[in-house]
Design a protein around this motif. Sequence first.
Motif, PDB file in Angstrom:
ATOM      1  N   SER A  25      11.022  60.483 -21.621  1.00 32.65           N
ATOM      2  CA  SER A  25      10.192  61.678 -21.765  1.00 32.65           C
ATOM      3  C   SER A  25      10.493  62.611 -20.608  1.00 32.65           C
ATOM      4  N   GLY A  26      10.067  63.832 -20.705  1.00 28.26           N
ATOM      5  CA  GLY A  26      10.246  64.768 -19.601  1.00 28.26           C
ATOM      6  C   GLY A  26      11.386  65.733 -19.820  1.00 28.26           C
ATOM      7  N   ARG A  27      11.244  66.903 -19.211  1.00 31.65           N
ATOM      8  CA  ARG A  27      12.226  67.958 -19.413  1.00 31.65           C
ATOM      9  C   ARG A  27      13.383  67.912 -18.449  1.00 31.65           C
ATOM     10  N   THR A  28      13.313  67.002 -17.471  1.00 35.79           N
ATOM     11  CA  THR A  28      14.358  66.965 -16.453  1.00 35.79           C
ATOM     12  C   THR A  28      15.252  65.746 -16.574  1.00 35.79           C
ATOM     13  N   SER A  75      20.954  65.849 -24.684  1.00 33.89           N
ATOM     14  CA  SER A  75      20.250  66.638 -25.694  1.00 33.89           C
ATOM     15  C   SER A  75      19.178  65.816 -26.405  1.00 33.89           C
ATOM     16  N   ASN A  77      17.721  63.107 -24.665  1.00 32.63           N
ATOM     17  CA  ASN A  77      16.987  62.393 -23.600  1.00 32.63           C
ATOM     18  C   ASN A  77      17.126  60.881 -23.761  1.00 32.63           C
TER      19      ASN A  77
END
Length: 119
Positions: A25-28, A75, A77
């Motif tokens: 999870s997470g955008r980074t 793309s 994750n």
Amino acid sequence: QVQLVESGGGLVQAGGSLRLSCAASGRTFSSYTMAWFRQAPGKEREFVAAINWSGGIRNYADSVKGRFTISRDNSKNTVYLQMNSLKPEDTAVYHCAAKTAATIGYNYWGQGTQVTVSS
């Protein structure tokens, strides 16, 4: 904060293959170094493989070189561990882990997925 969920474990005969996945999870996600570790019953946790943020640098434990391949799809994750030519001694709980470039140790860990290789 990163949450990691492994999947793909199971029971396989010696010589067989499995592909583990670790969804993050997470955008980074793309900024993290990702790794796989494993722990067999009664043994300490050991490093299996790691991959840097771009996928350009990969490291493997000697025991799995030539048999296991770590990869990632930023793309999605997700990080993968393709395991071929499995041996009974590969039996363990496999954990996914993540770290930032600024840290030495791995900050985040998944719950693990069981891999059992029968002889």
